[in-house]
Design a protein around this motif. Structure first.
Motif, PDB file in Angstrom:
ATOM      1  N   CYS A  96      60.024 -13.677  87.825  1.00 10.96           N
ATOM      2  CA  CYS A  96      58.752 -13.303  87.185  1.00 10.96           C
ATOM      3  C   CYS A  96      58.320 -11.946  87.730  1.00 10.96           C
ATOM      4  O   CYS A  96      57.796 -11.848  88.855  1.00 10.96           O
ATOM      5  N   PRO A  97      58.551 -10.866  86.965  1.00  9.37           N
ATOM      6  CA  PRO A  97      58.206  -9.534  87.461  1.00  9.37           C
ATOM      7  C   PRO A  97      56.685  -9.368  87.553  1.00  9.37           C
ATOM      8  O   PRO A  97      55.929  -9.920  86.770  1.00  9.37           O
ATOM      9  N   GLU A  98      56.280  -8.589  88.540  1.00 11.10           N
ATOM     10  CA  GLU A  98      54.855  -8.345  88.735  1.00 11.10           C
ATOM     11  C   GLU A  98      54.370  -7.161  87.914  1.00 11.10           C
ATOM     12  O   GLU A  98      53.184  -7.021  87.664  1.00 11.10           O
ATOM     13  N   SER A  99      55.315  -6.317  87.468  1.00 11.58           N
ATOM     14  CA  SER A  99      54.898  -5.167  86.667  1.00 11.58           C
ATOM     15  C   SER A  99      55.982  -4.820  85.666  1.00 11.58           C
ATOM     16  O   SER A  99      57.118  -5.282  85.760  1.00 11.58           O
ATOM     17  N   ASP A 100      55.639  -3.971  84.706  1.00 10.04           N
ATOM     18  CA  ASP A 100      56.625  -3.505  83.728  1.00 10.04           C
ATOM     19  C   ASP A 100      57.725  -2.703  84.415  1.00 10.04           C
ATOM     20  O   ASP A 100      58.891  -2.773  84.031  1.00 10.04           O
ATOM     21  N   GLU A 101      57.311  -1.967  85.428  1.00  7.07           N
ATOM     22  CA  GLU A 101      58.294  -1.153  86.158  1.00  7.07           C
ATOM     23  C   GLU A 101      59.324  -2.047  86.839  1.00  7.07           C
ATOM     24  O   GLU A 101      60.529  -1.779  86.785  1.00  7.07           O
ATOM     25  N   GLU A 102      58.872  -3.127  87.421  1.00  4.72           N
ATOM     26  CA  GLU A 102      59.770  -4.071  88.065  1.00  4.72           C
ATOM     27  C   GLU A 102      60.669  -4.747  87.032  1.00  4.72           C
ATOM     28  O   GLU A 102      61.857  -4.945  87.260  1.00  4.72           O
ATOM     29  N   ALA A 103      60.096  -5.078  85.886  1.00  3.85           N
ATOM     30  CA  ALA A 103      60.871  -5.697  84.805  1.00  3.85           C
ATOM     31  C   ALA A 103      61.912  -4.725  84.267  1.00  3.85           C
ATOM     32  O   ALA A 103      63.068  -5.102  84.034  1.00  3.85           O
ATOM     33  N   ASP A 104      61.515  -3.476  84.078  1.00  8.95           N
ATOM     34  CA  ASP A 104      62.466  -2.455  83.593  1.00  8.95           C
ATOM     35  C   ASP A 104      63.611  -2.267  84.583  1.00  8.95           C
ATOM     36  O   ASP A 104      64.770  -2.103  84.194  1.00  8.95           O
ATOM     37  N   LYS A 105      63.254  -2.288  85.863  1.00 11.62           N
ATOM     38  CA  LYS A 105      64.275  -2.133  86.905  1.00 11.62           C
ATOM     39  C   LYS A 105      65.253  -3.311  86.861  1.00 11.62           C
ATOM     40  O   LYS A 105      66.475  -3.115  86.932  1.00 11.62           O
ATOM     41  N   ALA A 106      64.745  -4.518  86.714  1.00 14.76           N
ATOM     42  CA  ALA A 106      65.612  -5.704  86.641  1.00 14.76           C
ATOM     43  C   ALA A 106      66.496  -5.654  85.400  1.00 14.76           C
ATOM     44  O   ALA A 106      67.686  -5.996  85.453  1.00 14.76           O
ATOM     45  N   ILE A 107      65.921  -5.221  84.272  1.00 18.48           N
ATOM     46  CA  ILE A 107      66.708  -5.100  83.027  1.00 18.48           C
ATOM     47  C   ILE A 107      67.807  -4.073  83.204  1.00 18.48           C
ATOM     48  O   ILE A 107      68.950  -4.294  82.808  1.00 18.48           O
ATOM     49  N   GLN A 108      67.496  -2.947  83.817  1.00 15.18           N
ATOM     50  CA  GLN A 108      68.497  -1.887  84.039  1.00 15.18           C
ATOM     51  C   GLN A 108      69.604  -2.375  84.971  1.00 15.18           C
ATOM     52  O   GLN A 108      70.790  -2.112  84.739  1.00 15.18           O
ATOM     53  N   GLU A 109      69.248  -3.103  86.011  1.00 16.42           N
ATOM     54  CA  GLU A 109      70.248  -3.642  86.939  1.00 16.42           C
ATOM     55  C   GLU A 109      71.172  -4.626  86.206  1.00 16.42           C
ATOM     56  O   GLU A 109      72.382  -4.630  86.434  1.00 16.42           O
ATOM     57  N   ALA A 110      70.583  -5.427  85.328  1.00 17.60           N
ATOM     58  CA  ALA A 110      71.391  -6.377  84.548  1.00 17.60           C
ATOM     59  C   ALA A 110      72.350  -5.626  83.618  1.00 17.60           C
ATOM     60  O   ALA A 110      73.522  -5.996  83.479  1.00 17.60           O
ATOM     61  N   LYS A 111      71.843  -4.568  82.969  1.00 18.21           N
ATOM     62  CA  LYS A 111      72.699  -3.758  82.089  1.00 18.21           C
ATOM     63  C   LYS A 111      73.823  -3.096  82.884  1.00 18.21           C
ATOM     64  O   LYS A 111      74.975  -3.068  82.447  1.00 18.21           O
ATOM     65  N   ASP A 112      73.472  -2.563  84.052  1.00 17.05           N
ATOM     66  CA  ASP A 112      74.483  -1.920  84.901  1.00 17.05           C
ATOM     67  C   ASP A 112      75.550  -2.931  85.341  1.00 17.05           C
ATOM     68  O   ASP A 112      76.742  -2.634  85.333  1.00 17.05           O
ATOM     69  N   ALA A 113      75.090  -4.126  85.708  1.00 13.00           N
ATOM     70  CA  ALA A 113      76.030  -5.175  86.119  1.00 13.00           C
ATOM     71  C   ALA A 113      76.935  -5.567  84.962  1.00 13.00           C
ATOM     72  O   ALA A 113      78.141  -5.787  85.142  1.00 13.00           O
TER      73      ALA A 113
ATOM     74  N   VAL B  94      77.899  -3.640  82.482  1.00 11.10           N
ATOM     75  CA  VAL B  94      78.872  -2.547  82.317  1.00 11.10           C
ATOM     76  C   VAL B  94      79.955  -2.655  83.387  1.00 11.10           C
ATOM     77  O   VAL B  94      81.150  -2.517  83.106  1.00 11.10           O
ATOM     78  N   GLN B  95      79.530  -2.923  84.622  1.00 11.19           N
ATOM     79  CA  GLN B  95      80.506  -3.052  85.712  1.00 11.19           C
ATOM     80  C   GLN B  95      81.447  -4.231  85.457  1.00 11.19           C
ATOM     81  O   GLN B  95      82.658  -4.128  85.684  1.00 11.19           O
ATOM     82  N   LEU B  96      80.882  -5.332  84.981  1.00 16.02           N
ATOM     83  CA  LEU B  96      81.724  -6.506  84.683  1.00 16.02           C
ATOM     84  C   LEU B  96      82.707  -6.209  83.554  1.00 16.02           C
ATOM     85  O   LEU B  96      83.868  -6.641  83.602  1.00 16.02           O
ATOM     86  N   ALA B  97      82.257  -5.463  82.558  1.00 16.94           N
ATOM     87  CA  ALA B  97      83.158  -5.091  81.455  1.00 16.94           C
ATOM     88  C   ALA B  97      84.306  -4.226  81.982  1.00 16.94           C
ATOM     89  O   ALA B  97      85.468  -4.410  81.594  1.00 16.94           O
TER      90      ALA B  97
END
Length: 99
Positions: free
Chosen positions: A3-20, A22-25
């Motif tokens: 549960c992110p506390e802010s949009d910035e934290e949520a965006d960061k989590a989304i970006q980390e998931a996207k990066d992961a 790409v790395q998995l691919a």
């Protein structure tokens, strides 16, 4: 659950998931390539082993032929020696009875 506390934290989590993702691919592509190389190496090894087996069988056949030929030559020489001995034994009696 995250549960992110802010949009910035949520965006960061989304970006980390996207990066992961790409790395998995990339890792998956690397594994696919690695597996393909392993299969190529296995096929080459199997082909080499078949060739070694064929050469071994061929050499065994050659060895068998050489042994058979040597045995035939020995037997032939023994027969010639036996015939020569018989000829020596019989010849004097033939010559004596002829004269």
């Amino acid at each position: 659950m995250f549960c992110p506390e802010s949009d910035e934290e949520a965006d960061k989590a989304i970006q980390e998931a996207k990066d992961a993702k790409v790395q998995l691919a990339c890792l998956n592509a690397g594994l696919v390539e690695f597996n393909w190389k392993v299969e190529v190496a296995r096929a080459a090894k199997a082909k080499q082993q078949q060739e070694w087996q064929r050469l071994g069988d061929e050499q065994a056949n050659k060895d068998w032929c050489v042994e058979a030929e040597e045995k035939a030559v020995r037997e032939w020489q023994e027969q010639l020696a036996e015939l020569a001995w018989m000829n020596q034994e019989v010849s004097p009696s033939i010559w004596n009875s002829a004269f």
